[in-house]
Design a protein around this motif. Sequence first.
Motif: not given
Lengths: 997, 484
Positions: A371-373, A445, A843, A867, A879-880, A882, A889, B102, B152, B158, B166-169, B199, B201-202, B205, B209-211
Motif C-alpha cells: 500500500k505505501r511505498e 495518516i 538501481s 515492491k 500479478p500484484p 491486490n 495470466r 502536511f 501525501n 499513484y 494505493v499502489m498497484g493499479f 527512479l 519513489t516506488g 510500480v 500494468n496492474g491487473f
Amino acid sequence: MPGRCLPILLLLFAPPTAAWGGDAPAGAGPQGERPAARVPTFQREIRPLFEAKCLRCHGGRARKADLDLSTPAGVQKGGESGPVVVPGNPAESPLYEKVHDGDMPPGKNDRLSEAQVESIRRWIAAGAETGPAVATTTDPAVSQHDAFPILLRHCTACHGSRQAQGGLDLRTKAGMLRGGKSGPAVIPGRPEASPLLQKIRQGQMPPPDRLVEASVKPVEKAEADVLAAWIAGGAAEVATEPDAPGTTPDPLVSDSDRNFWSFRPPAAVTIPAVRHPERVRNPIDAFVLEKLGAKGLTLAPEAGRAALLRRASVDLTGLSPEPAEVQAFLRDDAPDAYERAVDRLLASPRYGERWGRFWLDLAGYADSEGKREQDLPRPHAWRYRDYVIRSFNGDKPYDRFLLEQLAGDELADHAGAPDVTEEIYDNLVATGFLRMAPDATWANITGYLADRVEVIADEIDVFGSAVLGLTLKCARCHSHKYDPIPQRDYYRLLDVFKGAYDEHDWLKPDVRPGLGPVSSDVLGGRLLPYVPAAERRRWEAEDAPLRREVEAVRSELDREAQARTARLVEERLNGLPEVLRGDLKAMLATPPEKRDAVQRYLADRFESQLRIDRDALKALDPVFRRLAEVKEKRIKTLERRRRPEPQIQALWDRGQPSPTYIYRRGDPSNPGGLVGPGVPSVLTDGKTPFEVRPPWPGAKSTGRRLALARWLTRPGHPLTARVAVNRVWKHHFGTGIVKSLGNFGRAGTPPSHPELLDWLAGEFVRRGWSLKAMHRLIMTSATYRQSSQVTPERQRADPDNTWLSRMPLTRLDAESLYDTMLLVAGRLDETPYGPADPVEARSDGLVTPTGTPRGWRRLVYVRHARKTIPTHLETFDYPPMNPNCLERRDSIVAPQALALMNSGMVHRLAGDFARRLAREAGSSPAEQVERVYLVALSRPPDDEELRVGTHALARLTGLWAGQQPAPATEDAEPASLKALTTYCHAILNSAEFLFVD
Amino acid sequence: MPVTRPARDADVPHSRRDFLARFGTGLGGVALASLLTREGKLAAAVPGEADDPPPHVPPRAVRAVQIFLQGGLSQVDSFDYKPELERYHGKALPGGEKPDVFFGSVGLLHQSHWPFRRRGQGGLWVSELFPNLAEVADELTVIRSMVSSTGNHAPGTYEANSGFRVMGFPVLGSWLSYGLGCESDSLPTFVVLSDSRGLPTGGAVNWTNGFLPARHQGVLFQSQGVPVPDLQPARPLDEAARRARYEFLDGLNRRHLAAHGTSDPLRARIHSYELAARMQLAVPEATDLGQEPGETRSLYGLDRPECAEFGRSCLMARRLLERGVRFVQLWSGGALGGPTWDAHADVPGNHAREAVRIDRPVAGLLRDLRRRGLLDDTLVIFNTEFGRTPFAQSQPGTLGTGRDHNQTAFAVWLAGAGLRPGFAYGATDDLGHRVVQDPVDVHDFHATILHLMGIDHERLTYYHNGIRRRLTNVSGRVLQRLLA
C-alpha cells in the motif's frame, strides 16, 4: 430493521415550517416555486405515479435495494443507501436524480415523461409530504443507534476497550453514565450540561493535537447535534435486535433466486452411457465423451509415455522429471506403471511447493504490508506459507484446511493449553490467511476508519473470491447488481469477522524498530507467541549466546564510556570555582524534577558543559572513538545474525465485537441498520437462523467464525466443493469447468460440463475432501491422458477446447520455469521451509534472489515483498496481490523472449547445465546430446535429433576453437565446453522446453 | 513516418502470415526480419485488446507524451497568477484560518517568487520561472483548478497516474496501451524515461500494468547505456556462433511446431521472439540521438549542461513517438527525499534548480512537434501530484521561503491535439489556496485525456476479480470547455 434516516430525523427537530410546512424555506435557492402552480400531493399524483412506474420492483414484497415506495413510511425510510427523498431539496434527492437522469425506471419504455419528472421535483421541493404521518412506533426519534456510531468513530479509540483514558469507556450507555475520573460523561435530558457534549462543542475532545496520532477525525457539527438530540431525549436506548438471519425469509432473496445452478447443492448425477466405452478409464471420461460425441468428436489418442510423464510431473510438482525417473518409467511395462508414477509424484514433497503456491495466490500471500511505498516487511508471514505447503503435502482434508484458516483460533483453546502442540500451532498459523491484505494502517495518516474498513473489505474479498467463488465485494456499497446478495448480507458477514476484525478496535500491523517509522501508538499488534516449545528452545539456544555477547560488548563499552566521561567531567569541574564543585556534583546526581531552586539555577548555567553524551565523548576522545567503532561494528554483526523471536502472525477473536451497522453506499460515516452475524441468505434455505456458540465452555471468543467455517464445510454446501474442484480441474486442464474461477454467480460463466462438476464435487466430499484423491482421479482419466495434438477437425469443431477434444499445450508458469531451469542446471537447492530468501534490488530495477551457498531455492521460498518482486516473476505474469490473484495470466510477450535469450541468469545457468552434462555424460558429443534431451526435455532424442545435435555441437566447437581467446580474461574453458554451453542455452530457449505437452 | 507501410517487393513475404509460414519458428527469420526492419517494411500496428475497442469518439490525438513533475509544482509561482497575494504578502491568512497542512507550520502568505506576465496572443499568465515555456504559451491549455484527494507524495503520485491512491493499479499509459495498442510492432507501446538522478519513489510500480496483461506495462528506457533490459546478450556471441545457435534452435522449434500443428500459444511464442529480435534493432535506432542535426539538438538544449539531460529525454520521446510508440512518460524528479520539486524549505532555490532542467527542453519539444506537424495529433501532458501553499512553511507569524503541500488547488497544462490553446480553465480563490470554480479531480482529468484519444472512459474496461475496472473508477467527466 428500525428506520433510521438521520436527515429526516434531524428535520423533526427543526422548526416545523422548514420541513413539513409545505412552503419552500426562505432562501432555499433555485427551487423557489412559481406561485401559481399547485403542489402535487402524495396521495393524488405521486403515489399513482409510483404505482405505475416503480412498485413492480420497489413495493410490497419485491423490495429491490430494500426500498418500498408503496407506503408513506417506506418513502420516508428510503432504501439501503439511505433516504431517497430529502424534503425541500430535489437536487439532493436520489429518487429525483435517478428519474431525472433516466437511470430509473431501468426499461427505456418505462421512462417518466418530462411532466412526471417535473411533478416529482415540485413535490420534493415543496417538502415531499406523504400525508398525515401515522405513528407506527413509539421509538424515540434519536436512539443509541444514532449516537453510538458517532462515539465509535471519534471517541472509543482512547475511551474504549483497550484504553479507557480518564477511566472513561464510551462504548455503552452505562459507561457514559458511570463516567470517568471527573464524573459522569452524560446527564440524560441535559445535553449542554453533559461533559461529553461540552468537551466536543468546545473543541477539546477529541484533542486536536492528538487526532492524527489516534487516526481520528474531528466531530462535525451535525454529529454533535445528533449527540445533543440523543441526550436531550433522555439518552434513550431502544431494544433493537440486530438484523440477523431468522426463520422468516428475506424478501430480497426469493426461492427462485436459490434455484440458480450454483446456489443449489450439487445434485446426485448418473454417469452417462457413451458410444465409445472403450475410451472410458473412469467416469470423468464418460461425462467428457458424452459432450464430445454431441459435437461429432472423441478424445484425442493417448499421449506418448514420455510426454505423459513430463506433463504429470510438471502438473504435480512444478518441475520436470529427473532423468532416472524418465528412464525407469520408460522401462516399466507394467499396466499400472503410469498410476504408480502419479502416486510417486503425489508423495513428493515438491507437490506442496507447487500446489501450495496456487493457494498462496488465492490468499494474496506477501512478505510485506504494501500500500505505501515503505512496503514494510512482514517478517513472520513465511510460517503461513510453510503451513500451506505442509498441508498440501500432508493431504490435509480441504474441510479441515478451511476450518483452520477461517477459525483456527476458535478450534482449540490456545491461550489455556498447557503446551503448544503442533495442532495448536497450525491452527494459529493458518489464520494468517486472514492477515494477507495490503495494509498501511501501521501509520497514523493511513490508519483512519476508512483505511481500516478497506483492509477488512479486502479480507472479505479474499474469502469470498477464494473460498465461495462469489464477488461479495459488490454488496459492500449496495445490494449486488447480479446476484441475490442484499447489502445486509455483506454486513452480516462482516459481523461474523467482527470479534477479530473490528474497525473500532484495531490491531495494527507490527512495526519493528528499524523496519520503518516507529509509531508510538502501536497497540498489541498481530503476533502471538504460541510456537511449539521445541522451536522456542532452539531459538533460545541460538539466540542466547548472541544476546549475551551483545550485552557484554555493550556493557563493556558503557563502562569504558562512563569511566572516561567521569574523568572528563572531573577535569571540567576542576576548571570551575572550587566552592561550586560540591553543589554541582549534587545537582548532576539529582534528577531534574527533584532539584531545588539553587540546583535548577546551577543546571541552567553549567549543566550543558558538564553533561557529555556518547557523541560528544567520541568527538573529545579519539581513543574512545576508535574503541566504540570496533565495538559497535561487532554489535551490528551480532545483531544481524540474530533471528526475530518466533512469533505467529495471526488473527484471533477478542470477544468484544463492536456493533455492526450497514454502511450506506459503503461509507463508514453513514451507518444504517444494525445487523447481526449471518451468511448470504441465498446459500441457505432462508429459514434457518445462523447459530453461533462459544467454541468451548467459558471461551472469550464469540465462535462466529467457527460457525461460518462449519457451515461452509457441511457436505451439501452449494459452493465450497464445487469451487475447489473447479480450481483443481483448471490447474490440470488450463481452463475451469466454470471458466470464471472466482465468480460462480450470475455474471460468471456457466459450467461447460455441469454434471461432471457436480459429480466431482460429490466425489471430493465422499473421498474425505482429499485433494490428492482428486488429482489421482483426474490424472488417471483418459481425458487427461490424451495427446495435445490439434487436428484441423478438432480446431474447427472445438476451437477453444471447451469440450476437451485434446490436452492444451501450456507454457510453464513463472515458478515452474525458474525452478526447472535451476533443476536442469543442477543448481536447485531443495532445502524446504523457513524464512524467505532475500532478494537483491539493483538501481536499474532488476530484482533477483540472492541465492544460497548451494544455488537457489525454489521461488516459493524467495521473499515476495510487494515492491521488490523478483523480475523473473513479473516478466512471467506474477500479478500484484491486490488483494489476491484468482487466476494468473499466461501472456507470451517479447520481454520474456529477451529475458530467456539475453539475461545473465539464463546464460549462467546454461553454463552450469553444460558443466553438469560434462560431468554426467563425459566428453562424447552423442552422449551429451542424449543427456541434454533426457535432462531438459525428459525424453531420449530420436536418431534425427541425435544427428542434428551432434552436428550442431561439432559446428559450435569449431567456431569457438577458431576464436581468439579474449585477452586478459580467466576464460580458460575449452571450446567444447563453450559449445556445449551455447547448445544448452538454445535448449533452454526452445519451445519444447518452455511448453508442457 | 515509417509506420504501416505494406511490403511490396516480390521477394519479401506478402503478409505476416506468409512471413510466419516461411520463417515460422521465429529465430530463423531474424536475419530477414532485421533486414526488413531496417528498410521500415515490417513495422505494423499492433492492435489493442479492449473488448469494446476504441475509437468510441472521434480521436483528436493518436499519441501522447507526459511530463510529470514529482514533488509538487507551486501553482502560485508558475501558472496561477494571484495579484491579491502580492497585497497580502507578509500577512497572515485572513480570518485567522489555520489550515491542516502536511507539516503543520502555517507561516505568513508569500507572493510569487517570480514575476508574472501575460504571454502570447492569448494573454495567458505565466511566470518567469518558465521563460521558455512562456514563449510558447499560446500552445498551452492550463487547468488552474486541479484538486487531489491526498497531500501525501507517494499516494498522490499513484493517484495522478492511476486514479487510485494505493499502489498497484494500472496507470494511464497502460490503459492507453490496452485500449489502443501500438503503432509499431518493433517498439514497446508505453515507454518511461526516468529522471537521470534516480527512479521515482516506488520505482516500477509507477508504471505498472496492474491487473492488465503484462504487455501493457511501461518499459523503462535507461537514459544512459543500454536502454532496455536484456536487449543485448549478457554474454556476447560472435555472429557465426549466434547464427549457428539460431539455426540449430530454429530446427528444433520447426520440428516441435510440425509435431503440434497450429496452436495459439506457439504462434504467440514465435511472435514474441520476432518482436524481441526486432526490438534489438529498432530500439538502438530509435534512441540514437546522434542522428539528429545540431539545430534540433540545441532546440532541446542538448548543448547546455544545465538542461542537456532532460533535453535528451525530450528528444528521445519525440523520436519514439514518431516511430509509433503510443505513450511516453518523462519524470522530472527522482525519489522523494532526493532531487524533486518538493520545495518545503526554499521555493526559489528548489524550483529554479528544477525548472532550468526542463524549461528549454519542454518548450523545444512543443516547438519541434509543432513544426513537424505532429502537435496536430499528439497530446502533451504536463502535470504534478499536487500544488503548494500560498503561505510559507515556517513558524506562525514568520515568512519563510518554503511552501508546504497543497491538495486543494494546483495547476497543470495540456497541449496539442484537440485542445483550446492559450486558454486557462477553472479558478482558485484570491490567494490560490483553494479551487473556487470548476474543480477538476484526477478522474475528470483522465476522462478528458481518454476522450482526446478517442476513448469513452466508461467503455474502456477490464474485468478483474469480479469488477469491470476503469481508469476513472466510478466517476469522471470530460471537460468539454477545454476542447477546441
